[in-house]
Design an enzyme around this catalytic site. Structure first.
Site, mmCIF file in Angstrom:
data_model
loop_
_atom_site.group_PDB
_atom_site.id
_atom_site.type_symbol
_atom_site.label_atom_id
_atom_site.label_comp_id
_atom_site.label_asym_id
_atom_site.label_seq_id
_atom_site.Cartn_x
_atom_site.Cartn_y
_atom_site.Cartn_z
ATOM 1 N N HIS A 102 34.392 53.857 26.570
ATOM 2 C CA HIS A 102 33.677 52.854 26.717
ATOM 3 C C HIS A 102 33.118 52.529 25.723
ATOM 4 C CE1 HIS A 102 33.747 52.391 31.104
ATOM 5 N NE2 HIS A 102 33.489 53.625 30.684
ATOM 6 N N HIS A 130 41.753 52.580 29.482
ATOM 7 C CA HIS A 130 41.923 53.557 30.792
ATOM 8 C C HIS A 130 43.617 53.390 30.328
ATOM 9 C CE1 HIS A 130 43.672 54.590 34.833
ATOM 10 N NE2 HIS A 130 42.953 55.434 34.519
ATOM 11 N N ARG A 189 50.073 61.970 35.384
ATOM 12 C CA ARG A 189 49.989 63.451 35.962
ATOM 13 C C ARG A 189 51.847 63.379 36.469
ATOM 14 N NH1 ARG A 189 48.697 57.935 37.166
ATOM 15 N NH2 ARG A 189 49.179 57.291 38.874
ATOM 16 N N HIS A 249 50.368 44.531 25.791
ATOM 17 C CA HIS A 249 51.386 44.379 26.260
ATOM 18 C C HIS A 249 52.937 44.252 25.634
ATOM 19 C CE1 HIS A 249 50.432 43.647 30.811
ATOM 20 N NE2 HIS A 249 48.896 43.206 29.568
ATOM 21 N N HIS A 273 37.497 43.112 46.642
ATOM 22 C CA HIS A 273 35.976 42.886 47.446
ATOM 23 C C HIS A 273 35.744 41.700 46.944
ATOM 24 C CE1 HIS A 273 35.160 46.075 45.504
ATOM 25 N NE2 HIS A 273 34.146 45.744 44.701
ATOM 26 N N GLY A 296 38.276 69.230 45.595
ATOM 27 C CA GLY A 296 36.796 70.232 45.507
ATOM 28 C C GLY A 296 36.534 70.279 43.712
#
Length: 303
Positions: free
Chosen positions: A99, A109, A113, A148, A175, A258
């Site tokens: 940021h 971002h 993984r 890109h 939304h 968790g």
């Protein structure tokens, strides 16, 4: 090439990638440094979050390494593969967000993984995921094209259109009916070919981010701005918060597994605003972002 999953090999690459990204971001900021708050788990996992705050260039950056070891795979990870629910699992990842303080410098971002699910008497199941996307507050064609181009080079010209569309579809706020940014590439549940081929794709995306973002930050970090641009930046940051809390599977996975809440939410912007029916003025640079940049575009052909 081998198809035998080696989670430790992936872990070694990702901890090194975290080190190199942190060094690059500290170099770009020039003053602030990352705080590390590591925690090892009794099961052999490792959380190594790093947070940089209040720098002259980076208002906040989070670069998080995580190796999670569990006995019951969380629902967020097995939603597309319900047959894997309840298996023991390992997940290793690096996830980051930047940021910048300057509204003309975009938020970035990246996440890479690897998951490994095991069950006694059965072959292990593995898959990779990853990608990077860009969230500008003011639109610059040069930045979007270079971003890109690097994304295409990271995954290859043949794969790029598919992973670009996946990115556009994923980083979308239903939304609001609008994209979070100008996209990039994104893939999940990737187990095509061998384990080594999937690992190579993940590595290339991680390395691609290091090539893509620092030059853009360098171009924009010292651009003069006023309170008007800062206000717009803070309002648009609200869209990032909404996406992370309502849509992002990584956030949900971390909470369901968790994980430490401070780490999971460490990527949130330090300041953000919501304004009731905040609409850009006609003909303004803010309206140009909404109409010319936050729309589906083929950035490499100019359309």
């Amino acid at each position: 090439m081998s198809n035998s999953p080696d989670i430790n090999q992936v872990r070694q690459f990702l901890t090194d990638l975290q080190d190199r990204i942190c060094a690059a971001l500290e170099g770009a900021d020039g003053a602030a440094t990352f705080r590390e708050d590591p925690l090892e788990s009794p099961t052999g996992g490792l959380s190594r979050p790093r947070i940089l705050e209040d720098g002259p260039i980076l208002e906040r950056a989070g670069v998080m390494f995580s190796h999670t070891v569990g006995e019951d795979m969380p629902a967020a990870a097995s939603k597309r593969r319900p047959e894997l629910a309840g298996r023991a699992y390992e997940a290793v990842s690096v996830s980051l967000i930047t940021h910048p303080r300057n509204p003309y410098a975009p938020t970035s971002h990246m996440n890479v993984r690897c998951f490994l699910a095991t069950k006694e008497g059965e072959e292990p199941v593995w898959w990779f995921g990853g990608g990077f996307d860009l969230t500008p507050y003011y639109g610059f064609e040069e930045d979007c094209v270079s971003w890109h181009e690097t994304a295409r080079d990271a995954v290859g010209a043949e794969l790029y259109p598919k992973l670009k569309k996946t990115c556009d579809d994923y980083f979308f706020l239903p939304h609001r009916g609008e994209p979070r940014g100008i996209g990039g590439v994104f893939f999940d549940d990737w187990n095509d070919g061998t384990f080594e081929e999937g690992f190579a794709l993940m590595r290339s995306v991680g390395e691609g981010y290091l090539s893509a973002y620092p030059p853009i930050l360098e171009r924009r970090k010292d651009t003069p701005y006023t309170d008007r641009e800062r206000e717009w930046q803070l309002v648009r940051r609200g869209r990032y918060v909404e996406f992370n809390l309502l849509q992002d599977r990584g956030t949900l996975f971390g909470l369901q597994a968790g994980g430490r809440v401070e780490c999971i939410l460490g990527s949130m912007p330090p300041e953000v605003r919501w304004r009731y029916e905040f609409t850009p003025a006609p003909g303004s640079p803010e309206e140009a972002l909404m109409k010319g940049f936050l729309v589906p575009r083929d950035w490499l052909s100019g359309n």
